[in-house]
Design a protein around this motif. Structure first.
Motif, mmCIF file in Angstrom:
data_model
loop_
_atom_site.group_PDB
_atom_site.id
_atom_site.type_symbol
_atom_site.label_atom_id
_atom_site.label_comp_id
_atom_site.label_asym_id
_atom_site.label_seq_id
_atom_site.Cartn_x
_atom_site.Cartn_y
_atom_site.Cartn_z
ATOM 1 N N PHE A 14 35.569 36.467 10.098
ATOM 2 C CA PHE A 14 34.715 37.123 9.118
ATOM 3 C C PHE A 14 35.070 36.681 7.702
ATOM 4 C CE2 PHE A 14 34.779 41.112 12.036
ATOM 5 C CZ PHE A 14 33.977 40.463 12.944
ATOM 6 N N ASP A 18 36.200 42.772 4.010
ATOM 7 C CA ASP A 18 35.048 43.524 4.482
ATOM 8 C C ASP A 18 34.486 44.331 3.319
ATOM 9 O OD1 ASP A 18 35.690 42.499 6.909
ATOM 10 O OD2 ASP A 18 36.454 44.366 7.766
ATOM 11 N N HIS A 393 26.199 42.424 15.506
ATOM 12 C CA HIS A 393 27.072 43.253 14.668
ATOM 13 C C HIS A 393 27.359 44.578 15.375
ATOM 14 C CE1 HIS A 393 27.040 41.188 10.552
ATOM 15 N NE2 HIS A 393 26.349 40.384 11.345
ATOM 16 N N TYR A 396 25.191 47.998 14.963
ATOM 17 C CA TYR A 396 24.549 48.044 13.652
ATOM 18 C C TYR A 396 23.357 47.095 13.559
ATOM 19 C CZ TYR A 396 28.764 50.501 12.148
ATOM 20 O OH TYR A 396 29.788 51.402 12.019
ATOM 21 N N VAL A 398 21.096 44.246 11.868
ATOM 22 C CA VAL A 398 21.400 43.024 11.128
ATOM 23 C C VAL A 398 20.260 42.800 10.145
ATOM 24 C CG1 VAL A 398 22.014 40.601 11.275
ATOM 25 C CG2 VAL A 398 22.551 42.122 13.178
ATOM 26 N N THR A 424 25.283 35.895 9.220
ATOM 27 C CA THR A 424 24.515 37.130 9.343
ATOM 28 C C THR A 424 25.163 38.224 8.506
ATOM 29 O OG1 THR A 424 25.720 37.683 11.383
ATOM 30 C CG2 THR A 424 23.570 36.617 11.622
ATOM 31 N N THR A 425 24.324 39.135 8.026
ATOM 32 C CA THR A 425 24.760 40.202 7.136
ATOM 33 C C THR A 425 24.181 41.511 7.652
ATOM 34 O OG1 THR A 425 24.659 38.611 5.315
ATOM 35 C CG2 THR A 425 24.822 40.935 4.725
ATOM 36 N N GLY A 426 25.021 42.548 7.796
ATOM 37 C CA GLY A 426 24.550 43.740 8.471
ATOM 38 C C GLY A 426 24.893 45.057 7.813
ATOM 39 N N ASP A 428 26.937 47.100 8.834
ATOM 40 C CA ASP A 428 28.361 47.389 8.951
ATOM 41 C C ASP A 428 29.168 46.831 7.775
ATOM 42 O OD1 ASP A 428 27.981 44.754 9.564
ATOM 43 O OD2 ASP A 428 29.056 44.789 11.472
ATOM 44 N N ARG A 432 29.202 37.734 8.599
ATOM 45 C CA ARG A 432 29.740 37.087 9.796
ATOM 46 C C ARG A 432 29.213 35.675 9.957
ATOM 47 N NH1 ARG A 432 30.118 40.223 15.497
ATOM 48 N NH2 ARG A 432 31.536 41.394 14.139
#
Length: 437
Positions: A14, A18, A393, A396, A398, A424-426, A428, A432
């Motif tokens: 990741f 975070d 994710h 969650y 995405v 990818t973006t989520g 959470d 990623r």
């Protein structure tokens, strides 16, 4: 590069740290190993070399930053981002480091040992409600913003070189609902062809439509086409980054109706041979609406195979391979390949397949559609799903997916800046990266 027949995704480490809060989207820099992620009231810029934070844009907005975009065509040590926020404003930010000239082109690390910060230079206001999307034109001269107030605004940089002076040149208010996204046509194959002006903008909306806009000879931005066919909110759109042959770029759209569509401009040979119509006589004073002489005819030429069960929030068309990746509320990442051979619109195979389907309908093997919208555009046969990755994710949603060049240590040195990965973006708060195998 020929697209593969099948592939799979393998998670890479990741991006750190975070974010621990919903993240909306991650936008790669056009040329540098940087990635800008919009979340909460800020943007975190990550290094693609270290997969760690490079810098952050903070204290510029009162509500969440929904979208961001890099200004193109700047020197490597001059970075510029625009942020679009739920506080109804757009912010233009700059980060300048003369000491980094030359180094940023090759490698960006997360080790900022100085106190350099992003500076908020200009706040663009005028929208009545949340800004949902921001986008620079290919040259960086224009900026488009769109909002829940049903409008698209076009801003122009009117300052001298190095000055940040922007003015509103158009407010486009023909959508009937929340405008979700804006995107400019790339420079490839767009200029000097028939009736097209050099800058072309498209917007998608909660009203289930996409509109195409361009500037006429009186410097008025007008709607030249309405793309209708989706049966739900059109969450986003992207122009074809590298058109095949000599065709005008196609448009990719994705929707709450769980479908992805490809739209093509209908061009005839006579029109292509005409001189560019940058000045249209006798049109002054006509309201900002679709003027008959400026209309362009677009058609849905493909509906991609169904891979999602809920809203598709994001899709990305690779400029390198032509592959399309999509994701959304169901947490699935799907990847599609376009076959250039099968289903050609001017070949006999497509017509033969249509005849076979007609015969099958009469035999009761297929539902009779009577030529209505339930039938698939014939180019749909050219698209195949070659990969699906569920629970990308975890539980969650995405919110965003993008193709991005790799610069990290896990990539072979000779492949850095060449090999593509997905990011990818989520919800959470995790950004990623995914290796494409």
């Amino acid at each position: 590069m020929s697209p593969p027949d099948s592939l799979k995704l393998a998670p890479l480490p990741f991006f750190k740290p975070d974010l621990y809060q919903r993240a909306w989207q991650s936008i790669p820099h056009p040329t540098l190993p940087l990635l800008a992620t919009a979340h909460q009231k800020s943007v975190t810029v990550f290094s693609l070399s270290t997969l760690s934070a490079h810098s952050a844009l903070t204290n510029g907005h009162e509500r969440s930053v929904r979208s961001t975009t890099w200004r193109p065509n700047l020197a490597p040590h001059n970075l510029c981002l625009v942020t679009g926020s739920f506080d109804a404003t757009a912010g233009l930010w700059r980060w300048t480091d003369d000491d980094a000239a030359g180094r940023l082109e090759v490698e960006v690390t997360g080790d900022s040992d100085d106190e350099k910060d992003w500076e908020l230079i200009v706040v663009l206001d005028g929208h009545d409600n949340e800004i949902k999307s921001v986008a620079f034109s290919p040259t960086g001269q224009y900026l488009a913003t769109c909002s829940r107030d049903k409008t698209v605004w076009i801003w122009e940089d009117v300052g001298a070189e190095g000055d940040d002076e922007w003015e509103t040149v158009a407010v486009l208010n023909e959508h009937e609902a929340d405008v979700k996204a804006v995107a400019w046509c790339p420079e490839t194959n767009r200029g000097g062809r028939g009736r097209y002006s050099s800058d072309v903008l498209a917007s998608s909306s909660y009203d289930n439509t996409v509109r195409v806009w361009r500037e006429d000879g009186d410097e008025n931005w007008v709607c030249v086409a309405v793309l209708e066919g989706h049966e739900g909110t059109v969450w986003g759109l992207q122009w074809e980054p590298r058109p095949r042959d000599d065709k005008f770029p196609r448009i990719l759209t994705w929707s709450a109706d769980c479908s992805i569509r490809v739209w093509s401009l209908k061009e005839d040979e006579e029109e292509q041979e005409e001189a560019p119509r940058h000045a249209w006589g006798g049109l002054g004073g006509i309201p900002n609406t679709m003027r008959r002489s400026l209309e362009e005819e677009w058609e849905c030429t493909a509906i991609l195979p169904k891979a999602h069960t809920r809203d598709i929030y994001s899709a990305s068309w690779s400029p390198e391979t032509g592959l399309v990746a999509s994701t959304g509320s169901d947490g699935i990442i799907a990847i599609y390949r376009e076959d250039s051979e099968q289903g050609s619109t001017n070949g006999t195979s497509a017509a033969h397949a249509t005849d076979d389907e007609a015969a099958a309908e009469l035999d009761g093997d297929l539902p009779i559609t009577n030529g209505h919208s339930k039938s698939q555009p014939q180019d749909s046969r050219k698209w195949k799903v070659i990969s699906t990755t569920p629970n990308a994710h975890g539980p969650y949603e995405v919110n965003h997916v993008t193709w991005c060049k790799r610069y990290d240590q896990g990539c072979e040195p000779e492949r850095r800046g060449i090999e593509e990965m997905l990011v990818t973006t989520g919800d959470d708060g995790i950004v990623r990266p995914w290796q494409v195998l």
